[in-house]
Scaffold this active site. Sequence first.
Site, mmCIF file in Angstrom:
data_model
loop_
_atom_site.group_PDB
_atom_site.id
_atom_site.type_symbol
_atom_site.label_atom_id
_atom_site.label_comp_id
_atom_site.label_asym_id
_atom_site.label_seq_id
_atom_site.Cartn_x
_atom_site.Cartn_y
_atom_site.Cartn_z
ATOM 1 N N GLU A 1 -13.851 -16.797 -17.774
ATOM 2 C CA GLU A 1 -14.385 -18.037 -18.328
ATOM 3 C C GLU A 1 -14.120 -18.082 -19.839
ATOM 4 O OE1 GLU A 1 -18.591 -20.577 -18.183
ATOM 5 O OE2 GLU A 1 -18.566 -18.436 -17.713
ATOM 6 N N ARG B 1 -18.530 -2.638 -7.497
ATOM 7 C CA ARG B 1 -19.236 -2.837 -6.220
ATOM 8 C C ARG B 1 -18.277 -2.818 -5.033
ATOM 9 N NH1 ARG B 1 -22.637 -5.914 -9.913
ATOM 10 N NH2 ARG B 1 -21.187 -7.667 -9.734
#
Lengths: 192, 263
Positions: free
Chosen positions: A108, A71
């Site tokens: 994560e 993006r």
Amino acid sequence: MSAGENGDSDGRIKGIKSALRVVPNFPKPGIMFQDITTLLLDPKAFKDTIDLFVEHYKHENISVIAGIEARGFIFGPPIALAIGAKFVPLRKPKKLPGEVISEKYILEYGSDCLEMHVGAVKSGDRALVVDDLIATGGTICAAINLLERVEAEVVGCACVIEVPELKGRERLRSHGKELYVLVESQFEPTTQ
Amino acid sequence: MMNTLKISFAVLKPPTRYLPSSNSVISQKLHSPSSSPSVKPPTISPLGRGKSGGSRVYSTFAARTNFKVNCYSNMAEPNSDLKQGDVTVKDDRIARISSSIRVIPDFPKPGIMFQDITTMLLDPVAFKDTIDLFVERYKEKNISVVAGVEARGFIFGPPIALAIGAKFVPMRKPNKLPGAVISEEYSLEYGTDIMEMHVGAVQAGERTLVIDDLIATGGTLVAAINLLERVGANVVECACVIELPDLKGRDKLGGKPLFVLVN
């Protein structure tokens, strides 16, 4: 600093904010995904987004816009074209052909890698990192590291959206980097 | 309601002439693998902001690679600056764009000569010229949607969309777009892949372009065309920077016109 921070009633920011949408539980339960694709369907709001970034940076002598896949590839090139800078794509592994340098960063769960072409950025280039959103700042810090490894000067980081609870801004500040965002993340899922 | 958008570009020096005659049609052999030099990174001088005078010297890979610099279109309707059928566009800009693209041999696998547009993105004049050539072609054509194929179509599509006042619609790999999507499966050399588009992004009857950096076999572009047509859009044309003509992707587009800048 955030463009809307000082009680600025800039109509453009309002238009941009209302053009974004929130998709709940994507990519997994509990995440309120900030979706910029609806912004891209509003030509005025998309143009305003680019204009705000260009206005903020056009006097900073930026020679490189580094956009983070994928993006960042949507917002980076229009900014680069408007200010006459090079556009450098920062990509997931094995996408860039030829010689690259790699920077590993922590997710994560597990880790990932960001790559940049050797020779794309020169020592002394003034660089701006662009992505649609900053969360923890892990990806953006990997981008900064790649640029600094080739001795570019990272002037700042620009994102459309910031998720303040994840403290990406603080992480960048601890590396001495400025963050410029247009809006903060929203919580209410919007119907589109 | 579409606004005409103007993006102000930094004023740059006129491009350096690489070729002896600006009016000559360049038609050269394609680069052959046997004479390929070893891969080394491009050396591209920075723009040198603040410097006056001096020419920019590029020793990109592509300088050693011969490209045809013809513009091809099979768009049926007459166009003021292009003839019908195979035509040659005499345009200095194309020579510069072509020479800014580099070829990487044996990527992603042996035998493939990879056409790398990232070196063109390092030349702000060539990149701007690329966008301008597409914008000049499409700005009066009432295009309301520019669909860009992930990921390199995301680099060229948005600037075109911004300049002509159209929506930009990303066409993505699976599980990237949040919310409701429609999917189209398409063939690869080995196996298949899937392309997705957001439900509701494009309305029936919208005039659309499909943008990617390169057309090879045409499989990806066909998937994009299918997605758009499934929602009733009118795909006016496909546009790419580069075409690999030997792979005959142009013939696979179901009659849709294709516009490219270089072969």
